[in-house]
Design an enzyme around this catalytic site. Structure first.
Site, PDB file in Angstrom:
ATOM      1  CB  ALA A  69      13.215  -9.335  -8.902  1.00 54.46           C
ATOM      2  N   GLY A 113      16.691 -10.542 -12.675  1.00 56.62           N
ATOM      3  CA  GLY A 113      16.041 -11.835 -12.483  1.00 56.62           C
ATOM      4  C   GLY A 113      15.562 -12.452 -13.789  1.00 56.62           C
ATOM      5  CD  GLU A 116      19.763 -13.313 -11.078  1.00 58.97           C
ATOM      6  OE1 GLU A 116      18.774 -12.585 -10.861  1.00 58.97           O
ATOM      7  OE2 GLU A 116      20.644 -13.515 -10.225  1.00 58.97           O
ATOM      8  CD  GLU A 136      20.486  -8.199 -10.873  1.00 55.36           C
ATOM      9  OE1 GLU A 136      21.433  -7.883 -11.631  1.00 55.36           O
ATOM     10  OE2 GLU A 136      19.838  -9.246 -11.016  1.00 55.36           O
TER      11      GLU A 136
HETATM   12  C1  HXC Z   1       9.019  -3.317 -11.544  1.00 55.57           C
HETATM   13  C2  HXC Z   1       9.303  -2.541 -13.673  1.00 55.57           C
HETATM   14  C3  HXC Z   1      10.517  -3.243 -13.800  1.00 55.57           C
HETATM   15  C4  HXC Z   1      10.942  -4.039 -12.692  1.00 55.57           C
HETATM   16  C5  HXC Z   1      10.169  -2.187 -15.633  1.00 55.57           C
HETATM   17  N1  HXC Z   1       9.124  -1.897 -14.826  1.00 55.57           N
HETATM   18  N2  HXC Z   1      11.026  -2.988 -15.025  1.00 55.57           N
HETATM   19  N3  HXC Z   1       8.565  -2.591 -12.555  1.00 55.57           N
HETATM   20  N4  HXC Z   1      10.162  -4.023 -11.591  1.00 55.57           N
HETATM   21  N5  HXC Z   1      12.056  -4.754 -12.728  1.00 55.57           N
HETATM   22  C6  HXC Z   1       7.974  -1.039 -15.114  1.00 55.57           C
HETATM   23  C7  HXC Z   1       8.360   0.428 -15.109  1.00 55.57           C
HETATM   24  O1  HXC Z   1       8.381   0.928 -13.805  1.00 55.57           O
HETATM   25  C8  HXC Z   1       7.243   1.015 -15.938  1.00 55.57           C
HETATM   26  O2  HXC Z   1       6.097   1.123 -15.143  1.00 55.57           O
HETATM   27  C9  HXC Z   1       6.976  -0.064 -16.970  1.00 55.57           C
HETATM   28  O3  HXC Z   1       7.506  -1.271 -16.434  1.00 55.57           O
HETATM   29  C10 HXC Z   1       7.661   0.198 -18.280  1.00 55.57           C
HETATM   30  O4  HXC Z   1       9.041   0.434 -18.036  1.00 55.57           O
HETATM   31  P1  HXC Z   1       9.824   1.716 -18.595  1.00 55.57           P
HETATM   32  O5  HXC Z   1      11.025   1.899 -17.755  1.00 55.57           O
HETATM   33  O6  HXC Z   1       8.906   2.881 -18.751  1.00 55.57           O
HETATM   34  O7  HXC Z   1      10.231   1.195 -20.058  1.00 55.57           O
HETATM   35  P2  HXC Z   1      11.501   1.598 -20.914  1.00 55.57           P
HETATM   36  O8  HXC Z   1      11.746   3.079 -20.854  1.00 55.57           O
HETATM   37  O9  HXC Z   1      11.291   0.975 -22.252  1.00 55.57           O
HETATM   38  O10 HXC Z   1      12.755   0.919 -20.195  1.00 55.57           O
HETATM   39  C11 HXC Z   1      12.850  -0.497 -20.144  1.00 55.57           C
HETATM   40  C12 HXC Z   1      13.927  -0.919 -19.124  1.00 55.57           C
HETATM   41  C13 HXC Z   1      13.618  -0.272 -17.747  1.00 55.57           C
HETATM   42  C14 HXC Z   1      15.310  -0.497 -19.613  1.00 55.57           C
HETATM   43  C15 HXC Z   1      13.885  -2.453 -19.047  1.00 55.57           C
HETATM   44  O11 HXC Z   1      12.255  -0.521 -17.426  1.00 55.57           O
HETATM   45  C16 HXC Z   1      14.458  -0.807 -16.647  1.00 55.57           C
HETATM   46  O12 HXC Z   1      15.631  -0.428 -16.522  1.00 55.57           O
HETATM   47  N6  HXC Z   1      13.874  -1.647 -15.794  1.00 55.57           N
HETATM   48  C17 HXC Z   1      14.536  -2.156 -14.609  1.00 55.57           C
HETATM   49  C18 HXC Z   1      15.570  -3.193 -14.985  1.00 55.57           C
HETATM   50  C19 HXC Z   1      16.262  -3.738 -13.742  1.00 55.57           C
HETATM   51  O13 HXC Z   1      16.921  -2.984 -13.009  1.00 55.57           O
HETATM   52  N7  HXC Z   1      16.122  -5.033 -13.513  1.00 55.57           N
HETATM   53  C20 HXC Z   1      16.723  -5.685 -12.355  1.00 55.57           C
HETATM   54  C21 HXC Z   1      15.734  -5.704 -11.268  1.00 55.57           C
HETATM   55  S1  HXC Z   1      16.423  -6.286  -9.774  1.00 55.57           S
HETATM   56  P3  HXC Z   1       5.167   2.460 -15.159  1.00 55.57           P
HETATM   57  O14 HXC Z   1       4.134   2.178 -14.119  1.00 55.57           O
HETATM   58  O15 HXC Z   1       6.060   3.599 -14.849  1.00 55.57           O
HETATM   59  O16 HXC Z   1       4.639   2.484 -16.550  1.00 55.57           O
HETATM   60  C22 HXC Z   1      16.416  -7.925  -9.936  1.00 55.57           C
HETATM   61  C23 HXC Z   1      16.911  -8.622  -8.710  1.00 55.57           C
HETATM   62  C24 HXC Z   1      17.335  -9.983  -9.070  1.00 55.57           C
HETATM   63  O17 HXC Z   1      16.003  -8.490 -10.878  1.00 55.57           O
HETATM   64  C25 HXC Z   1      17.636 -10.729  -7.847  1.00 55.57           C
HETATM   65  C26 HXC Z   1      16.548 -11.592  -7.432  1.00 55.57           C
HETATM   66  C27 HXC Z   1      15.770 -12.148  -8.539  1.00 55.57           C
END
Ligand code: HXC
Length: 262
Positions: A69, A113, A116, A136
């Site tokens: 998400a 998400g 999911e 998460e």
């Molecule tokens: C918003 C996101 C994002 C996310 C990545 N980006 N994931 N933006 N929401 N979930 C954005 C980053 O901020 C970044 O933007 C760009 O995408 C590239 O990501 P990087 O981190 O620079 O890439 P990388 O180093 O290759 O790392 C990839 C990654 C990391 C390991 C996937 O991005 C990451 O850990 N993302 C978050 C994963 C996460 O926690 N997902 C769960 C979300 S909570 P900029 O502008 O800086 O370039 C969730 C809740 C579920 O899903 C419940 C309800 C659905």
């Protein structure tokens, strides 16, 4: 359709085609924003209602199916806002109401998400590059789109607890071994394989495909005896279709069936 965050296309050369939805926010690794989930729900509803479509493939990019998400949208939420806007239920749940098969074609990250969303689909075809996880907990929350419920049903308590409590990512091989994905293929073959599965489904009888999906879904909702009873009634009902006549006659006549989806 003038979507901002997804692309849609149709694939196949038979009477029923596959709808293909590509999540398309590459610079955010397909983070599942509210707009994206609204558009995905809209596209899925349209394909479900379209008599020319037999199933749907949902995919992302080589780097990410979806990294979760959209954290930038959620960061400032408060409880009342999340509750009053019916966050997740309002649009994400549409994916689970589609009656035709939905195939997730996953390469790269399928996190939070994104994992999911893949689990809401009926089959998951994964590239060898796919990585699944429920990270998460690192954000101070928990999976909120069904992860704590669908993951243990798919992979059992031991692996689900490991993923949900430690945020450990698993690769495609482990995901296949534990039952999270249906097939693993080389990355460059991902769409070819997913579309081949879709084409195969599109060539079958649509009513029996839809009812088969409904029966398997019922296995998650009911005790065994009730599920068996449900299946038996559906099975009996299929003897009222022309496609049953055609399918069995074609087998006996040693020819390919021509299903009319009726
Ligand atoms: C918003 C996101 C994002 C996310 C990545 N980006 N994931 N933006 N929401 N979930 C954005 C980053 O901020 C970044 O933007 C760009 O995408 C590239 O990501 P990087 O981190 O620079 O890439 P990388 O180093 O290759 O790392 C990839 C990654 C990391 C390991 C996937 O991005 C990451 O850990 N993302 C978050 C994963 C996460 O926690 N997902 C769960 C979300 S909570 P900029 O502008 O800086 O370039 C969730 C809740 C579920 O899903 C419940 C309800 C659905």
């Amino acid at each position: 359709m003038g979507y901002e965050t997804i692309l849609t296309a149709e694939h196949g050369d038979g009477p029923l085609k596959a709808g293909v939805v590509t999540l398309n926010r590459p610079t955010q690794l397909n983070a599942l924003s509210d707009t994206l989930m609204n558009e995905l729900g809209d596209a899925l509803r349209r394909y479900d209602a379209d008599d020319g479509i037999g199933c749907v493939v949902v995919t992302g990019s080589q780097k990410a199916f979806a990294a979760g998400a959209d954290i930038s949208e959620m960061a400032e939420f408060d409880y009342v806002q999340a509750y009053r806007e019916d966050f997740i239920s309002r649009n994400w749940e549409i994916v689970t109401t589609v009656r035709k098969p939905v195939i997730a074609a996953v390469a790269g990250f399928a996190l939070g998400g994104g994992c999911e969303l893949a689990m809401m689909c009926d089959l998951v075809v994964a590239a060898e590059t796919a990585k699944f996880g429920q990270p998460e907990i690192r954000l101070g929350v928990i999976p909120g789109a069904g992860g704590t419920q669908r993951l243990p049903r798919a992979v059992g308590k031991a692996k689900a607890m490991d993923m949900v409590l430690t945020a450990r990512l698993i690769d495609a091989a482990e995901a296949e071994r534990i039952g999270l994905v249906s097939r693993v293929v080389p990355a460059e073959r991902l769409m070819d394989e997913a579309l081949a599965v879709a084409d195969q489904i599109c060539r079958l009888s649509l009513p029996s495909i839809m009812l088969a999906k409904e029966c398997v879904e019922r296995a998650y909702e009911t005790p065994l005896a009730e599920g068996i009873r449900f299946e038996r009634r559906i099975f009996h009902s299929l003897f009222g279709t022309g496609d049953q006549r055609e399918g069995m006659a074609a087998f006996l006549e040693k020819r390919a069936p021509v299903f009319r989806h009726e």
